[in-house]
Motif scaffolding. Sequence first.
Motif, PDB file in Angstrom:
ATOM      1  N   TYR A 189     -23.936 -12.171  13.857  1.00 40.40           N
ATOM      2  CA  TYR A 189     -24.970 -11.458  14.049  1.00 40.40           C
ATOM      3  C   TYR A 189     -26.497 -11.872  14.672  1.00 40.40           C
ATOM      4  N   ASP A 210     -25.317 -11.247  18.153  1.00 45.59           N
ATOM      5  CA  ASP A 210     -25.511  -9.847  18.384  1.00 45.59           C
ATOM      6  C   ASP A 210     -27.127  -9.626  18.794  1.00 45.59           C
ATOM      7  N   HIS A 211     -28.202 -10.510  18.218  1.00 42.41           N
ATOM      8  CA  HIS A 211     -29.337 -10.502  18.446  1.00 42.41           C
ATOM      9  C   HIS A 211     -29.793 -11.420  19.733  1.00 42.41           C
ATOM     10  N   GLY A 247     -30.730 -11.848  10.926  1.00 43.30           N
ATOM     11  CA  GLY A 247     -31.900 -11.467  11.209  1.00 43.30           C
ATOM     12  C   GLY A 247     -33.255 -12.035  11.114  1.00 43.30           C
ATOM     13  N   ALA A 296     -33.213 -14.888  13.419  1.00 41.27           N
ATOM     14  CA  ALA A 296     -33.390 -14.290  14.684  1.00 41.27           C
ATOM     15  C   ALA A 296     -35.094 -14.081  14.864  1.00 41.27           C
ATOM     16  N   LEU A 311     -36.666  -7.662  10.432  1.00 41.45           N
ATOM     17  CA  LEU A 311     -35.238  -7.883  11.466  1.00 41.45           C
ATOM     18  C   LEU A 311     -34.112  -8.175  10.275  1.00 41.45           C
ATOM     19  N   THR A 327     -30.719  -5.935  10.067  1.00 47.51           N
ATOM     20  CA  THR A 327     -29.492  -6.535  10.445  1.00 47.51           C
ATOM     21  C   THR A 327     -28.656  -6.085   8.971  1.00 47.51           C
ATOM     22  N   LEU A 335     -25.570  -3.250  15.233  1.00 48.43           N
ATOM     23  CA  LEU A 335     -26.851  -3.082  15.022  1.00 48.43           C
ATOM     24  C   LEU A 335     -27.435  -1.643  15.301  1.00 48.43           C
TER      25      LEU A 335
END
Length: 336
Positions: free
Chosen positions: A50, A53-54, A271, A274, A288, A292, A306
């Motif tokens: 994840y 992903d960010h 999240g 990040a 965030l 997430t 996401l």
Amino acid sequence: MNTPVIPERGPVVCIGETMAALAPDPVAPLDDAELLRVDIAGAESNVAVYLADHGVPARWVSALGDDPFGRRVRERIAAFGVDVSGVRTDPARPTGLLIKNPGADGTRVHYYRRGSAASALTPEVLRAEAVRGAGLVHLTGITPALSPSCRALVEEALSPGRPHPVSFDVNHRPALWPAGPAAEPAAEVLLSLAGRADIVFVGLDEAQELWGGAVTDAASVRRLLPGPGTLVVKDGSRASTAFVGPQPYTVPALRVRVVEPVGAGDAFAAGFLAGLRESGDPVRALRLGHLTAASALGVAADHGPLPPPARIAELLAADGRTWSAATIGEPAPARG
């Protein structure tokens, strides 16, 4: 109390075991299942995925067996853009395995990880090339339950004078902890480890299960864990509170269509980290985290897509009323 930290610009290094995972497909109790779907499962690699992903550089460090499951795990995590160069192949020990058993009262998990490649990890991991230059090291309370050498790894990672800030997700898994009169209680071990970290994540229900009557709300968790510079207490589908030093910041959870809750805590942690790294703003980081987590809640696997970037940006910038009214996926039933 540790000074609150903002994760630095180096990669986030997530250390811990990832297993092959088998689950009935379609979803049904194992007793009735004809087919099992092969997937992967691991709290620390979930966080790494994840984070990637960010757009946060993420590295997963672990060990896998020299077997098809190990190769599958490595390839799957690398495909998400996570650096797996610090993952060792153990020629003598197997990749860990878990099997999900869905039922009317939820999903039970059966672990087959004793003697696994990752259970042989030692503090030497912390001196590997893959950990040098880390902006943050992320650990969970799963790792110290795997073996004495894994416990020593986590203890050293949290030692005074460590070179990297450390985030620690309590992530209590009762089935992994030894039982019996000679066993050290998980509650004591996890409280001690969490108390030394820079950033800590714990669920309110998890804290109540571990530490009993001393825990009634997020503020009582903070009194129990005064050491971490940042403490995040997740209260299920209601809200999450981040204590940055003594100051609390609370953000309500989003309304989400829940398919399965597995992996949502890992997604939330990623999240939050990040968001904190990007802005230093605990409210934005909590938002965030919720966004997430919604990605994991909406799928049966540990990882889901996401929300679209425009939707994330819109909700991160929204006023409190708009945020509280927002939904992800089908609206969940109204909370009482």
